[in-house]
Structure formats: C-alpha cells, structure tokens
Design a protein around this motif. Structure first.
Motif, mmCIF file in Angstrom:
data_model
loop_
_atom_site.group_PDB
_atom_site.id
_atom_site.type_symbol
_atom_site.label_atom_id
_atom_site.label_comp_id
_atom_site.label_asym_id
_atom_site.label_seq_id
_atom_site.Cartn_x
_atom_site.Cartn_y
_atom_site.Cartn_z
ATOM 1 N N GLY A 63 26.949 93.926 -3.061
ATOM 2 C CA GLY A 63 25.764 93.394 -3.752
ATOM 3 C C GLY A 63 26.063 92.850 -5.137
ATOM 4 O O GLY A 63 25.219 92.201 -5.755
ATOM 5 N N HIS A 64 27.277 93.111 -5.638
ATOM 6 C CA HIS A 64 27.572 92.797 -7.035
ATOM 7 C C HIS A 64 28.212 91.429 -7.251
ATOM 8 O O HIS A 64 28.220 90.953 -8.380
ATOM 9 N N THR A 65 28.775 90.808 -6.220
ATOM 10 C CA THR A 65 29.400 89.495 -6.459
ATOM 11 C C THR A 65 28.295 88.471 -6.720
ATOM 12 O O THR A 65 28.261 87.818 -7.767
ATOM 13 N N ALA A 76 18.408 100.872 -7.099
ATOM 14 C CA ALA A 76 19.213 99.882 -6.363
ATOM 15 C C ALA A 76 20.637 100.401 -6.156
ATOM 16 O O ALA A 76 21.249 100.180 -5.104
ATOM 17 N N GLU A 77 21.172 101.092 -7.162
ATOM 18 C CA GLU A 77 22.546 101.607 -7.013
ATOM 19 C C GLU A 77 22.566 102.743 -5.982
ATOM 20 O O GLU A 77 23.526 102.887 -5.225
ATOM 21 N N ALA A 78 21.491 103.539 -5.927
ATOM 22 C CA ALA A 78 21.425 104.597 -4.907
ATOM 23 C C ALA A 78 21.386 103.960 -3.515
ATOM 24 O O ALA A 78 22.083 104.401 -2.591
ATOM 25 N N LEU A 81 16.801 92.947 -14.730
ATOM 26 C CA LEU A 81 17.550 94.180 -14.967
ATOM 27 C C LEU A 81 18.714 94.213 -13.975
ATOM 28 O O LEU A 81 18.645 93.605 -12.899
ATOM 29 N N HIS A 82 19.752 94.976 -14.340
ATOM 30 C CA HIS A 82 20.954 95.026 -13.506
ATOM 31 C C HIS A 82 20.600 95.339 -12.040
ATOM 32 O O HIS A 82 20.983 94.606 -11.125
ATOM 33 N N GLY A 83 19.833 96.380 -11.835
ATOM 34 C CA GLY A 83 19.514 96.805 -10.466
ATOM 35 C C GLY A 83 18.685 95.776 -9.707
ATOM 36 O O GLY A 83 18.806 95.655 -8.481
HETATM 37 ZN ZN LIG Z 1 25.909 98.061 -10.575
#
Ligand SMILES: [Zn+2]
Ligand SMILES: NC(=O)c1ccc[n+]([C@@H]2O[C@H](COP(=O)([O-])OP(=O)(O)OC[C@H]3O[C@@H](n4cnc5c(N)ncnc54)[C@H](O)[C@@H]3O)[C@@H](O)[C@H]2O)c1
Length: 359
Positions: free
Chosen positions: A241-243, A182-184, A260-262
């Motif tokens: 995507g993080h808010t 997801a981070e990629a 999970l975080h992603g």
């Molecule tokens: Zn992150």
C-alpha cells in the motif's frame, strides 16, 4: 510480570504495552537520575499527555520540555537544527536522554535528533497516536522528510525502550485514529486473515479493544522486523500500500486537501490490491472485500487523473526502488503478502483508475 503489561522484545530493545507502563518506565529511567532528561512534545501532546506522564513518573518532574509545532510539514531538518541547538544550549551531553512523547512525527524526528546529536545519545519513545503505537514504535526507523519527500534523511537506530500507554488515545481525533487503523489493516492483509476479520468488524470504537489491536499489530510488525531489520527482503512486506500510497501522500501536500499518512495508505492498498489481482492472481472476491472494507471506514476522494504523471514521477523517486524498477509488495491472498514485484506505468494507471471506479 506486572499486571496490565505486555512486553515484546525487538531487535535491540523492548516494547511495553499497557496501563502499567509508567511503572516500568520509572525503573528504566534510574540510570539517568543524575543526568539531563529532555522531553520532546508538540502542542497537542503537551496539552493531552505530558502532565499525566510527568505525574506518574517522578524523575520526569525535572525534565526540560522542548516543544515543537505539530504536523508532518515540521518533520524537517530545519526543525532538527533548532532542537540540536536547544540541546546544546541546555548543555545536553553524551549521558543525556531524550524522551519522545508524541505521534510518528515526534518519534521519527526525535529518534533521528538523538541518534545524531554528539554522535548519538539515548532516547525513549512514548508513542501517543494509534499509528505510532502500532507501527512507528517498532523497527528502529528514524528520520525526516526532504522537500516533502517522505523519510529521505534518517538512520536505523533503536530507542532504549518503547512505552505504549493505550489510554493516550482517548484524546486523539477520530480522523487520526482512522489513519492509524490503516496500518493495522495492512498488518492483517500481509500476514493474518483472522485479524483482518476482526478489524472488518471494527476495533476502534471500543477502548477495551485498543490494547488487543496494538499488541496484535506490534507482534506482526516485530516478527517481520526481527527477520530483516534493515529491509533487505522480508521487511518489504510492510510496504504493501505504500508505493502508490506514499506518492499520493506526497502529492497531496501540494494541494488544498493534504491527506494523513494512513488515508493515503488506504488508497494505496486499494490500488495495490488491484495490482495483486492483475499481476499475481489475488482472487477477484478478495479484491472486492478489501476495497469495500477500506471504503467503509474512510471518506476518500477520487484521484485527479490529469495529475497521474506527477504520481508516477514520485514513485520513480521512491527509495524502495532498485534497478530503475518501481518495487511493489503485493498480496497472494488476504493474510499473505509477497515482495519484489514490479508494475509498468500502464498497470499503475489502471490501478489508479480502478480505485476511482470503486469510490
Ligand atoms: Zn505507513
Ligand atoms: N518509523 C516508522 O517505522 C514509521 C512507521 C509509520 C509511520 N511513520 C511516520 O509517522 C508519521 C505519522 O505519525 P502520526 O500519524 O502519529 O502523526 P503525527 O505525529 O503528526 O500525529 C498526529 C496528530 O495527533 C496529535 N496527537 C498526538 N498524540 C495525541 C493525543 N494523544 N491526543 C491528541 N492529539 C494527539 C499530534 O499533535 C498531531 O497533530 C509520518 O511521518 C510517518 O512517516 C513512521
């Protein structure tokens, strides 16, 4: 340059990637030869990564191993307290070194422990999950959660070096690999449309492509961090995507289905791509492309809309905000992020409804 090795110079340190990283690590450890070295692991990295590391790096044969239980719920000040005490019991001094061998939980928390013990001792990160190799390994953010709220306590501080050995991923569960992916995807969406296309085809199944993906993501993150190490402006791009994602992640910890975080970021990216469409005109077809691609990789559940007020509360408390406005990084188009946008509650609720509608 040694074969099978890539080097990235970041704010105050170097990140090495490749099968030859243990050779460079051995050289980097020479200054600590007569000092105490500690190796922080969890049960999974102890089992899957520690022996390989120690057998390749002679100086680590005498290292003291400190093991903690894996999991985000252990990324707390209580666990830091235990490790600070252990370091003190083993008489770690200002010349000691802490090596963090693990995922983002170990590298974030180990970095914070080292940065604060005796006002700071040296530390080295050896990230072992995809997420930590492509993201948490760069940028000097260390810290722990507070009452489930992500990364509330921490400092910016760089390790002495970061050593990424891609083959550690061979033992990582598929679900964890996808979490890192997801981070990629985020790196591609905010800054590189060609990388997005590569990722759409999938770079996970073939181990040959891991190094390429890791290097591409590190390069993107590093370029952004170098321009703005303390997240005053440009670095906010990485918050796409993080808010909404962080609020969903934090809320999920109180349910039977912790994400999970992603996975939470994957949901956040769909919702924030919708906001990008509504607020800064991301094209409809690109919004559909983003949603469809993300949903092709992740098995996700709907958000319970009766709980949306909890999510909004969490977003209000997000440390990314200022002037009482919820701060968003959005997309002008695939491959181009745009920082410092705000959305009102109605728009955020619409974005969550959009996410539910595409599942
Ligand atoms: Zn992150
Ligand atoms: N500092 C930053 O810039 C930054 C960036 C992104 C994320 N993070 C943080 O990173 C954390 C998430 O990191 P993560 O996804 O790596 O989670 P994690 O550290 O919890 O690791 C995931 C799981 O994989 C196991 N594991 C680790 N390496 C393994 C291996 N090689 N083989 C088998 N199992 C292995 C771990 O024991 C754990 O159970 C979050 O706390 C997030 O906030 C930090």
């Amino acid at each position: 340059m040694i074969e099978n090795l890539q080097k990235f110079t970041t704010t105050n340190t170097e990140v090495y990637v490749g099968s030859a990283v243990f050779d460079v690590l051995s050289i980097s450890l020479q200054p600590y030869a007569n000092h105490k070295i500690f190796l922080l692991v969890d049960e999974n990295t102890l089992q899957n990564c520690a022996s390989l590391l120690i057998s390749n790096v002679e100086l680590l044969q005498g290292a003291e191993i400190i093991e903690i239980e894996s999991g985000e719920d252990n990324k707390t000040i209580d666990i830091c307290f235990q490790i600070w005490k252990t370091l003190a019991e083993y008489e770690a001094d200002r010349n000691s070194l802490l090596i963090n061998l693990g995922g983002g939980v170990i590298t974030d928390m180990g970095g914070f422990i080292a940065s604060t013990y005796k006002r700071g001792i040296d530390f080295i990160n050896i990230p072992t999950t995809l997420l930590s190799q492509i993201d948490a390994s760069v940028g000097g953010k260390t810290g722990v959660d507070l009452d489930g709220m992500k990364n509330m306590i921490g400092v910016f501080n760089e390790p002495q070096g970061v050593f990424v050995y891609p083959d550690f991923l061979k033992t990582l569960e598929k679900r964890q690999m996808l979490s890192g992916y997801a981070e990629a995807l985020k790196h591609a969406l905010i800054s590189d449309a060609a990388y997005w296309e590569d990722l759409q085809f999938g770079m996970l199944s073939d181990g040959e492509e891991w190094s390429e993906m890791i290097c591409k993501s590190i390069q993107i993150k590093n370029e952004i961090v170098l321009k703005d190490p303390k997240e005053k402006n440009e670095r906010k791009l990485l918050n796409f995507g993080h808010t909404i994602g962080h609020a969903i992640e934090t809320y999920s910890f109180t349910t039977d289905n912790p994400l999970l975080h992603g996975e939470a970021i994957a949901i956040g990216m769909i919702a924030e791509a919708y906001l990008s469409n509504q607020i800064i005109g991301l094209k409809e077809e690109e919004l559909k492309d983003i949603s469809a691609t993300i949903l092709s990789f992740y098995k996700l559940n709907k958000i319970d809309t009766t709980k949306v007020h909890n999510l909004l509360e969490l977003m209000k408390n997000d440390k990314k905000n200022s002037n009482n406005e919820i701060n968003f990084t959005l997309l002008n188009k695939i491959g181009e992020g745009s920082i410092n946008h705000s959305a009102d509650f109605t728009q955020i609720i619409d974005a969550i409804n959009y996410y539910n509608s595409v599942l």
